[in-house]
Design a protein around this motif. Structure first.
Motif, short mmCIF file in Angstrom:
data_model
loop_
_atom_site.label_atom_id
_atom_site.label_comp_id
_atom_site.label_asym_id
_atom_site.label_seq_id
_atom_site.Cartn_x
_atom_site.Cartn_y
_atom_site.Cartn_z
N ILE A 264 -9.04 0.65 9.64
CA ILE A 264 -7.77 0.88 8.95
C ILE A 264 -7.95 0.37 7.53
O ILE A 264 -8.25 -0.81 7.31
N ALA A 265 -7.79 1.27 6.56
CA ALA A 265 -8.03 0.93 5.16
C ALA A 265 -6.82 1.34 4.33
O ALA A 265 -6.08 2.27 4.70
N HIS A 266 -6.61 0.65 3.21
CA HIS A 266 -5.44 0.98 2.39
C HIS A 266 -5.69 0.65 0.92
O HIS A 266 -6.68 0.00 0.57
N ASN A 267 -4.76 1.10 0.08
CA ASN A 267 -4.90 0.89 -1.37
C ASN A 267 -3.91 -0.15 -1.89
O ASN A 267 -3.52 -0.13 -3.05
N GLY A 268 -3.52 -1.08 -1.01
CA GLY A 268 -2.59 -2.13 -1.42
C GLY A 268 -3.29 -3.32 -2.05
O GLY A 268 -4.46 -3.25 -2.44
N LYS A 269 -2.57 -4.42 -2.12
CA LYS A 269 -3.08 -5.63 -2.76
C LYS A 269 -4.28 -6.18 -2.01
O LYS A 269 -4.28 -6.26 -0.78
N ALA A 270 -5.30 -6.58 -2.76
CA ALA A 270 -6.49 -7.18 -2.16
C ALA A 270 -6.17 -8.60 -1.69
O ALA A 270 -5.14 -9.18 -2.04
N LEU B 209 9.03 2.42 6.90
CA LEU B 209 8.08 1.58 6.18
C LEU B 209 8.56 1.41 4.74
O LEU B 209 9.08 2.34 4.13
N ARG B 210 8.36 0.24 4.19
CA ARG B 210 8.89 -0.06 2.85
C ARG B 210 8.10 0.63 1.75
O ARG B 210 8.65 1.02 0.72
N ASN B 211 6.79 0.77 1.93
CA ASN B 211 5.93 1.22 0.83
C ASN B 211 5.05 2.42 1.17
O ASN B 211 4.83 3.28 0.33
N ILE B 212 4.50 2.46 2.37
CA ILE B 212 3.53 3.50 2.71
C ILE B 212 4.20 4.87 2.75
O ILE B 212 5.24 5.05 3.39
N SER B 213 3.60 5.84 2.08
CA SER B 213 4.13 7.21 2.10
C SER B 213 3.12 8.23 2.61
O SER B 213 3.49 9.36 2.88
N HIS B 214 1.85 7.84 2.72
CA HIS B 214 0.83 8.76 3.23
C HIS B 214 -0.06 8.02 4.24
O HIS B 214 -0.59 6.95 3.93
N ILE B 215 -0.20 8.61 5.41
CA ILE B 215 -1.09 8.08 6.44
C ILE B 215 -2.07 9.19 6.80
O ILE B 215 -1.67 10.27 7.26
N THR B 216 -3.34 8.95 6.58
CA THR B 216 -4.36 9.97 6.80
C THR B 216 -5.27 9.55 7.95
O THR B 216 -5.82 8.44 7.95
N ALA C 37 0.84 -1.20 0.00
CA ALA C 37 0.00 0.00 0.00
C ALA C 37 0.87 1.25 0.00
O ALA C 37 1.94 1.28 0.62
N ARG C 38 0.42 2.27 -0.69
CA ARG C 38 1.08 3.57 -0.65
C ARG C 38 0.34 4.52 0.30
O ARG C 38 0.95 5.35 0.96
N ASN C 39 -0.98 4.37 0.35
CA ASN C 39 -1.80 5.25 1.18
C ASN C 39 -2.59 4.42 2.18
O ASN C 39 -3.11 3.35 1.83
N ILE C 40 -2.71 4.93 3.39
CA ILE C 40 -3.45 4.23 4.43
C ILE C 40 -4.33 5.24 5.16
O ILE C 40 -3.95 6.41 5.31
N TYR C 41 -5.50 4.80 5.57
CA TYR C 41 -6.47 5.68 6.22
C TYR C 41 -6.89 5.07 7.55
O TYR C 41 -7.17 3.86 7.63
N LEU C 42 -6.93 5.90 8.59
CA LEU C 42 -7.39 5.46 9.90
C LEU C 42 -8.56 6.36 10.32
O LEU C 42 -8.48 7.59 10.20
N THR C 43 -9.62 5.75 10.80
CA THR C 43 -10.76 6.55 11.26
C THR C 43 -11.55 5.77 12.30
O THR C 43 -11.42 4.54 12.42
#
Length: 441
Positions: free
Chosen positions: A77-83, A225-232, A62-68
């Motif tokens: 916790i949601a992300h745009n990585g591999k399903a 982190l190896r891949n994540i660059s944005h945590i929202t 995942a490059r982007n991850i969302y916490l709410t």
């Protein structure tokens, strides 16, 4: 085998059938009690529990991850990585059967991290590219009459024991209309940005709110982190975003909070050849994960704190640059921070250290960790030699010279101190006026 383009339903239902097929009810109860204890003991620190889910997202590229948090009830916790695919499903439905055991590009290796969720929740829903499944302590499995009674109530009465089954490894296929509407609305609004989401019905929302606030205040924790660059962090009013940007010219990483620079770090990666003697010992080390027995090279990352020097009123630089870490900030990383602060290095050290499952202690008797500690001082001096050749860092590089570690009765400390003494004696790292590198005399 399922792929990202095919339905997960068949795999989920097959796993559910296998993971609830016990010859005797006592087998189910014993495994359920073991999983309950494991989940509760894994992470008493709430931040560690969140780390594991972030690490899973990072391992999914995942490059982007969302916490709410929704309605002070659901933590997402949601992300745009591999399903999810079949291997991923089998990994989270087993113990020590994760997909990362042999994958050198992934951080985890114990196959236990996801189980930490069940120490905080009795119901976890997972969304993967439009499909849902869940782990649900309230879900009732079909009673097996071959267990000797017609129903669960009769068995419990006859045996004076409550029947429980290991719901933590039983995936339940879930139709979209069974998902609370506020969750469906949230995920549908971000359908293009989110491929996978963990929706956790929390037992104690206050603990997680506190942990999230701590994460916001410590954005440096995500440096390696190896891949994540944005945590929202999504809230009803203001969204806070931590982002990490890299300037490849100097290996400079800038950590932004809401587009404002919070800190800057110079990152150096070293690739190390693993000696045959270490590989041979690893093959006999019961604490070494399987993936370490497959590699020939290792990596160590060093991170030096950097403050951009401000010019004075005449335009000349007056201070700043590379800074030695404060002792209280010197923590070991294994891609995410551990809770190991006793080794006072002048820079952050990141490597695939072997720690206990909750990252609170490092295995001092591990051949692998001992070898890594032997190498740390040499890589720091190698980096100093490179930095002194750069006019930008020439006068600041020596701030990174490490000191002896204490206490010296620790085998890791001894390994480091012995190599430190040898490197100070034999390494050419002092620059003279002719830009020649000399040894200490």
């Amino acid at each position: 085998m399922t792929t990202n383009e095919t339905s997960l339903r068949q795999c989920i239902e097959e796993l559910s059938a296998k993971n609830t097929d016990y010859k005797f009810p006592e087998q189910a109860i014993n495994q359920a009690e073991s999983l309950k204890s494991l989940s509760s003991d894994l992470y008493t620190d709430n931040i560690r529990f969140i780390y594991e889910l972030i690490q899973n997202a990072d391992d999914a590229q995942a490059r982007n991850i969302y916490l709410t948090i929704l309605e002070e009830k659901y933590f997402i916790i949601a992300h745009n990585g591999k399903a999810f695919d079949e291997k991923d499903l089998k990994g989270i439905c087993g113990v020590n059967n994760g997909t990362k055991k042999k994958d050198l590009d992934k951080t985890g290796y114990k196959g236990l991290g996801f189980k930490a969720v069940f120490g905080k929740s009795d119901k976890v829903m997972i969304y993967s590219r439009g499909e849902y499944f869940r782990f649900d302590s309230f879900y009732q499995i079909k009673w097996n009459k071959e267990w000797g009674t017609d129903d669960q109530q009769t068995w419990e009465k006859e045996n004076d024991r409550q029947f429980i089954y290991p719901w933590q490894i039983n995936p339940v296929w879930t139709n979209e209309n069974e998902i609370p509407s506020l969750i469906r609305i949230f995920l549908n609004r971000k359908k293009k940005q989110i491929h996978v989401a963990y929706v956790i019905l929390l037992n104690n929302i206050g603990e997680i709110n506190s942990a999230i606030n701590q994460l916001k205040q410590q954005p440096d924790l995500f440096l390696f982190l190896r891949n994540i660059s944005h945590i929202t962090f999504l809230t009803e009013s203001i969204n806070d975003t931590i982002s990490i940007d890299r300037d490849l010219s100097h290996g400079l990483k800038k950590v932004f909070v809401n587009k404002t620079i919070d800190s800057q770090w110079i990152i150096k990666r070293f690739e190390l050849d693993i000696p045959d003697r270490i590989l041979d010992k690893l093959s006999k080390d019961t604490k070494a994960p399987e993936k370490l027995r497959l590699i020939k090279k290792a990596e160590i990352f060093l991170a030096a704190k950097y403050n951009a020097p401000p010019p004075n009123e005449h335009g000349a630089v007056i201070s700043g640059g590379i800074e030695k870490l404060r002792e209280q900030d010197s923590v070991l990383f294994s891609y995410l921070p551990t809770k190991i602060f006793e080794y006072k290095f002048p820079v952050l050290i990141n490597a695939n250290f072997l720690t206990n499952v909750n990252r609170e202690q490092i295995h001092t008797d591990s051949v692998w960790n001992q070898w890594l500690f032997e190498r740390i001082s040499g890589e720091i001096f190698q980096w100093i030699k490179e930095l002194v050749k750069d006019n930008k860092f020439r006068s600041q590089a020596y701030r990174l010279i490490p000191s002896k570690l204490h206490p010296e009765n620790n085998i890791l400390t001894k390994k480091f101190n012995d190599s430190l003494a040898a490197n100070i004696k034999h390494c050419n790292f002092i620059s003279n006026r002719k830009n020649q590198l000399l040894r200490v005399r």
